[in-house]
Scaffold this motif. Structure first.
Motif, PDB file in Angstrom:
ATOM      1  N   ALA A 191      -4.979  -1.024  57.413  1.00 48.78           N
ATOM      2  CA  ALA A 191      -4.290  -1.975  57.351  1.00 48.78           C
ATOM      3  C   ALA A 191      -4.431  -2.513  56.503  1.00 48.78           C
ATOM      4  O   ALA A 191      -4.203  -3.532  55.065  1.00 48.78           O
ATOM      5  CB  ALA A 191      -3.234  -1.997  57.958  1.00 48.78           C
ATOM      6  N   ILE A 192      -5.612  -3.805  57.175  1.00 49.83           N
ATOM      7  CA  ILE A 192      -5.772  -5.147  56.851  1.00 49.83           C
ATOM      8  C   ILE A 192      -6.925  -5.357  55.126  1.00 49.83           C
ATOM      9  O   ILE A 192      -6.671  -5.330  54.387  1.00 49.83           O
ATOM     10  CB  ILE A 192      -6.778  -6.137  58.027  1.00 49.83           C
ATOM     11  CG1 ILE A 192      -5.774  -5.990  59.342  1.00 49.83           C
ATOM     12  CG2 ILE A 192      -7.770  -7.159  57.350  1.00 49.83           C
ATOM     13  CD1 ILE A 192      -6.795  -6.534  59.886  1.00 49.83           C
ATOM     14  N   ILE A 193      -7.566  -3.625  55.589  1.00 50.67           N
ATOM     15  CA  ILE A 193      -8.384  -4.024  53.963  1.00 50.67           C
ATOM     16  C   ILE A 193      -7.662  -3.459  52.686  1.00 50.67           C
ATOM     17  O   ILE A 193      -7.639  -3.712  52.274  1.00 50.67           O
ATOM     18  CB  ILE A 193      -9.295  -2.628  54.198  1.00 50.67           C
ATOM     19  CG1 ILE A 193     -10.729  -3.719  55.478  1.00 50.67           C
ATOM     20  CG2 ILE A 193     -10.310  -2.404  53.133  1.00 50.67           C
ATOM     21  CD1 ILE A 193     -11.861  -3.091  55.723  1.00 50.67           C
ATOM     22  N   ALA A 194      -6.661  -2.370  53.203  1.00 57.06           N
ATOM     23  CA  ALA A 194      -5.465  -2.219  52.040  1.00 57.06           C
ATOM     24  C   ALA A 194      -4.758  -3.048  51.493  1.00 57.06           C
ATOM     25  O   ALA A 194      -4.326  -3.487  49.903  1.00 57.06           O
ATOM     26  CB  ALA A 194      -4.667  -0.893  52.723  1.00 57.06           C
ATOM     27  N   ARG A 195      -4.446  -4.225  52.231  1.00 60.87           N
ATOM     28  CA  ARG A 195      -3.914  -5.267  51.745  1.00 60.87           C
ATOM     29  C   ARG A 195      -4.730  -6.315  50.806  1.00 60.87           C
ATOM     30  O   ARG A 195      -4.690  -6.852  50.169  1.00 60.87           O
ATOM     31  CB  ARG A 195      -3.178  -6.562  52.773  1.00 60.87           C
ATOM     32  CG  ARG A 195      -2.239  -5.366  53.449  1.00 60.87           C
ATOM     33  CD  ARG A 195      -1.250  -6.707  54.719  1.00 60.87           C
ATOM     34  NE  ARG A 195      -0.211  -6.009  55.482  1.00 60.87           N
ATOM     35  CZ  ARG A 195      -0.962  -5.474  56.702  1.00 60.87           C
ATOM     36  NH1 ARG A 195      -1.742  -5.636  57.029  1.00 60.87           N
ATOM     37  NH2 ARG A 195       0.299  -5.266  56.686  1.00 60.87           N
ATOM     38  N   GLN A 196      -5.920  -6.060  51.569  1.00 58.95           N
ATOM     39  CA  GLN A 196      -7.032  -7.374  50.469  1.00 58.95           C
ATOM     40  C   GLN A 196      -7.657  -6.294  49.550  1.00 58.95           C
ATOM     41  O   GLN A 196      -7.592  -6.663  48.477  1.00 58.95           O
ATOM     42  CB  GLN A 196      -8.747  -6.968  51.741  1.00 58.95           C
ATOM     43  CG  GLN A 196      -8.341  -8.417  52.325  1.00 58.95           C
ATOM     44  CD  GLN A 196      -9.580  -8.526  52.597  1.00 58.95           C
ATOM     45  OE1 GLN A 196     -10.452  -7.791  52.589  1.00 58.95           O
ATOM     46  NE2 GLN A 196     -10.008  -9.947  52.668  1.00 58.95           N
ATOM     47  N   LEU A 197      -7.212  -4.916  49.417  1.00 57.01           N
ATOM     48  CA  LEU A 197      -7.167  -4.315  48.054  1.00 57.01           C
ATOM     49  C   LEU A 197      -6.228  -4.127  47.352  1.00 57.01           C
ATOM     50  O   LEU A 197      -6.150  -3.866  45.678  1.00 57.01           O
ATOM     51  CB  LEU A 197      -7.763  -3.035  48.180  1.00 57.01           C
ATOM     52  CG  LEU A 197      -9.733  -2.418  48.562  1.00 57.01           C
ATOM     53  CD1 LEU A 197     -10.018  -1.402  49.271  1.00 57.01           C
ATOM     54  CD2 LEU A 197      -9.943  -3.571  48.226  1.00 57.01           C
ATOM     55  N   ALA A 198      -5.182  -4.905  47.937  1.00 57.65           N
ATOM     56  CA  ALA A 198      -4.065  -4.792  47.436  1.00 57.65           C
ATOM     57  C   ALA A 198      -3.364  -2.875  47.146  1.00 57.65           C
ATOM     58  O   ALA A 198      -2.709  -2.977  45.345  1.00 57.65           O
ATOM     59  CB  ALA A 198      -3.524  -5.637  46.052  1.00 57.65           C
ATOM     60  N   ILE A 199      -3.781  -1.789  47.649  1.00 59.34           N
ATOM     61  CA  ILE A 199      -3.621  -0.954  47.154  1.00 59.34           C
ATOM     62  C   ILE A 199      -2.627  -0.053  48.098  1.00 59.34           C
ATOM     63  O   ILE A 199      -2.021  -0.793  49.046  1.00 59.34           O
ATOM     64  CB  ILE A 199      -4.314   0.130  47.072  1.00 59.34           C
ATOM     65  CG1 ILE A 199      -5.047   0.020  48.340  1.00 59.34           C
ATOM     66  CG2 ILE A 199      -5.465  -0.309  45.555  1.00 59.34           C
ATOM     67  CD1 ILE A 199      -6.289   0.927  48.696  1.00 59.34           C
ATOM     68  N   PRO A 200      -1.533   0.494  47.502  1.00 62.44           N
ATOM     69  CA  PRO A 200      -0.042   1.565  48.472  1.00 62.44           C
ATOM     70  C   PRO A 200      -0.615   1.585  49.756  1.00 62.44           C
ATOM     71  O   PRO A 200      -2.066   2.437  49.353  1.00 62.44           O
ATOM     72  CB  PRO A 200       0.488   2.145  47.765  1.00 62.44           C
ATOM     73  CG  PRO A 200       0.194   1.209  46.219  1.00 62.44           C
ATOM     74  CD  PRO A 200      -1.277   0.884  46.308  1.00 62.44           C
ATOM     75  N   CYS A 201      -0.318   1.077  51.170  1.00 65.76           N
ATOM     76  CA  CYS A 201      -0.390   2.111  51.807  1.00 65.76           C
ATOM     77  C   CYS A 201      -0.249   2.847  52.778  1.00 65.76           C
ATOM     78  O   CYS A 201       0.821   2.043  53.741  1.00 65.76           O
ATOM     79  CB  CYS A 201      -1.911   0.951  52.818  1.00 65.76           C
ATOM     80  SG  CYS A 201      -2.597   1.268  53.849  1.00 65.76           S
ATOM     81  N   VAL A 202       0.417   3.388  53.733  1.00 61.52           N
ATOM     82  CA  VAL A 202       1.393   4.313  54.539  1.00 61.52           C
ATOM     83  C   VAL A 202       0.049   4.016  56.081  1.00 61.52           C
ATOM     84  O   VAL A 202      -0.820   5.222  55.585  1.00 61.52           O
ATOM     85  CB  VAL A 202       1.946   5.636  53.949  1.00 61.52           C
ATOM     86  CG1 VAL A 202       2.849   5.736  55.475  1.00 61.52           C
ATOM     87  CG2 VAL A 202       3.449   4.881  52.850  1.00 61.52           C
ATOM     88  N   VAL A 203       0.186   4.230  57.446  1.00 57.63           N
ATOM     89  CA  VAL A 203      -0.552   4.683  58.383  1.00 57.63           C
ATOM     90  C   VAL A 203       0.883   5.481  59.369  1.00 57.63           C
ATOM     91  O   VAL A 203       1.934   4.917  58.910  1.00 57.63           O
ATOM     92  CB  VAL A 203      -1.172   3.322  59.010  1.00 57.63           C
ATOM     93  CG1 VAL A 203      -2.292   2.592  58.264  1.00 57.63           C
ATOM     94  CG2 VAL A 203       0.060   2.100  58.873  1.00 57.63           C
ATOM     95  N   GLY A 204       0.252   5.991  60.058  1.00 57.92           N
ATOM     96  CA  GLY A 204       1.302   7.036  60.972  1.00 57.92           C
ATOM     97  C   GLY A 204       1.737   7.545  60.419  1.00 57.92           C
ATOM     98  O   GLY A 204       3.109   7.752  61.480  1.00 57.92           O
ATOM     99  N   ALA A 205       1.332   8.131  59.708  1.00 60.43           N
ATOM    100  CA  ALA A 205       2.248   9.652  59.080  1.00 60.43           C
ATOM    101  C   ALA A 205       1.599  10.958  59.750  1.00 60.43           C
ATOM    102  O   ALA A 205       0.839  11.823  58.641  1.00 60.43           O
ATOM    103  CB  ALA A 205       1.642   9.812  57.336  1.00 60.43           C
TER     104      ALA A 205
END
Length: 565
Positions: A191-205
């Protein structure tokens, strides 16, 4: 009917592309071919292990050198974990017990996995890292390439059970246009790195790995919905609209304020000179979190005051001009961020142990030397420098820290990560100049839930009403005292939650610089009164999902009303 799965939303945005399901590991045939390795004795087997570990650690360090900010810190920590002396000792013990090398490595890693899992909290985050390190060591031993994500050539939604830091750090956001994982929470490494990359991210699916193979996915990073094989025309239309909105957000240049002019300081989280320079070039009003410990994760001995001052000065210097300031956090070492010269390796529960400011209770000189270095860097650069301590739990701790900081001519603050600190916010503010809420740890400690446990992702969600209540309590104390209260946890990077935080009374938001424009544009589109209405709705909601939905409904209605006002 389109099948829709749900997870925890992390980075907003819509993405539609074929799924690339990642399975990490070493081919079974290569493992069978290696067998017992044919080593002459235990010493030869251990030497082979050492060589493999060195290669893996060098790979992490090379990637860290090419990264910056939190990504570089995470990779450096992985290099340290790969070369951990305790892990090597466990491998050696297993070899002497007659185990072949691959078995010795496997059993040693699983021993530490059991220990870390039992500790819970932040240490459990390292389980994914440990297993990734094992796969990489085994690959080196058997002569295979290290496992990981093979970069696709066309736009893809990357789907995995979980992703190790080395995988997420190397992603190209031009082709990996969204991330979905089965495990992890909103503060996981992915999640932290996805924010740095600014790409849509969903976890815990849950179930997404099995369901996604061979399908096209529409990922909604704002709601956590993952649609399998949606109708193409409708999906393309929705993605195009989202792209237009995001392009408009990307044009925002600040300063941070609501539509009716209430100032909100938008700040950057940084870890080193490179990330500081990049942040200074963006529309930020300073730094709300300089993570000093991330520069020392691979250090065996404490840097001198002079060496620390040089590093800190390089971070402070880009913000010397104008009215910008930098908030420096003293060493937040311990738990998931072990530092050889500072932390205790044998704690039963490091997440609740000697970490952050508590290190100074045992070695006060560690804090004194760091404060001396920060003061020297501030004097050298002329940058307005604030200093805050992590893991403060009592008013006495806040008072003692503030005394030490002010003796060096700097502004003193503390982080609100422990529920006791939030409950005592009025009394804390009688001792310090500002507060900064670390929502990652505050959520974990409030909800007594491991941030990496996907089964508990609903508890580690910063939208939890109990967490929002503590934020409101802290912000209200700041208003009464007339002192700033900021948020520097990952929650600040969520544009919708940012509006709620401002409505609760938070005066500044610090985040990955990639998130600043989206947050600033969202805040600039609504008034303070509307933020307060969203905050009241979120506080009244029974669950994080309900809180998020209530705030989103109000934001949508307000946006539609805006042209008429």
């Amino acid at each position: 009917m389109v099948t829709t799965l749900h997870g925890t939303p992390v980075v907003p945005g819509l993405a539609w592309a074929p799924a690339l399901v990642v399975a990490t590991g070493v081919p079974d045939e290569a493992v069978r071919r290696y067998g017992d390795g044919g080593h002459a004795d235990d010493a030869a087997a251990l030497a082979a292990y050492d060589a493999a570990v060195a290669a893996v650690a060098d790979g992490f360090r090379t990637k860290a050198a090419a990264a910056d900010g939190a990504t570089a810190g995470v990779l450096t920590a992985s290099a340290g974990l790969a070369t951990d002396r305790g892990l090597r000792a466990a491998v050696r013990k297993n070899l002497r017990a007659g185990q072949p090398l691959l078995t010795a490595v496997d059993h040693a890693v699983e021993q530490f996995v059991t220990v870390f899992t039992g500790m819970g909290g932040l240490m459990a985050e390292r389980v994914t890292d440990l297993r990734d390190i094992r796969s990489r060591i085994v690959a080196r031993l058997v002569g295979e390439p290290e496992p990981g994500v093979s970069m696709p050539s066309t736009p893809t939604v990357l789907v995995a059970s979980d992703l190790a830091p080395a995988d997420t750090a190397g992603l190209d956001p031009r082709v990996v246009i969204a991330l979905v994982t089965e495990r992890g929470g909103p503060t996981s490494h992915t999640a932290i790195i996805a924010r740095q990359l600014a790409i849509p991210c969903v976890v815990g699916a849950a179930g997404v790995v099995e369901a996604a193979a061979g399908r096209r996915l529409l990922v909604d990073g704002a709601t956590g919905a993952i649609e399998l094989d949606p109708e193409q025309v409708d999906a393309a239309r929705r993605v195009a609209l989202d792209a237009e909105e995001r392009a408009a957000l990307g044009a925002w240049e600040g300063p941070g304020r609501t539509a009716d002019g209430r100032p909100v300081s938008l700040l950057a989280n940084v870890a080193d000179p490179a990330s500081a320079a990049a942040a200074a070039a963006g529309p930020v009003q300073g730094v709300g979190l300089f993570r000093t410990e991330l520069g020392f994760l691979d250090r065996a001995s404490e840097p001198s005051v002079a060496e620390q001052a040089d590093i800190y000065a390089d971070v402070l210097a880009p913000f010397a001009a104008g009215e910008r300031h930098v908030v420096v956090r003293t060493l937040d070492a311990g738990s998931d961020k072990p530092i050889a010269f500072a932390t205790h390796p044998d704690e039963d529960n490091p997440a609740l142990g000697v970490r952050g400011l508590r290190l100074s209770f045992i070695d006060h000189g560690l804090l004194e030397r760091q404060l001396d270095a920060i003061a020297e860097a501030a004097k050298r650069t002329g940058t307005d420098t604030w200093v805050m301590a992590p893991m403060v739990a009592t008013v006495d701790e806040a008072r003692d820290f503030a005394t030490a900081v002010r003796a060096r001519g700097l502004r003193a603050g503390v982080m609100i990560e422990v529920p006791s600190a939030a409950l005592l916010a009025d009394r804390m503010l009688a001792e310090v100049d500002f507060l900064s809420i670390g929502t990652n740890d505050l959520t974990q400690y409030t909800m007594a839930a491991d941030r990496m446990c996907s089964d508990l992702a609903h508890l580690t969600d910063p939208w939890q009403p109990a967490v929002l209540q503590l934020v409101a309590l802290t912000a209200a104390a700041g208003q009464r005292a007339g002192k700033p209260v900021g948020v520097c946890g990952e929650a600040a990077a969520d544009p919708l939650l940012a509006c709620v935080l401002v409505g609760l009374g938070v005066t500044s938001l610090s985040m990955a610089v990639a998130a600043v424009r989206a947050v600033g544009a969202r805040l600039g589109a609504i008034t303070l009164a509307q933020c307060q209405e969203m905050a009241r709705a979120a506080l009244a909601a029974p669950t994080p999902a309900a809180a998020r939905d209530a705030a989103r409904s109000l934001a949508t209605a307000q946006r539609h009303q805006q042209p008429e006002e």
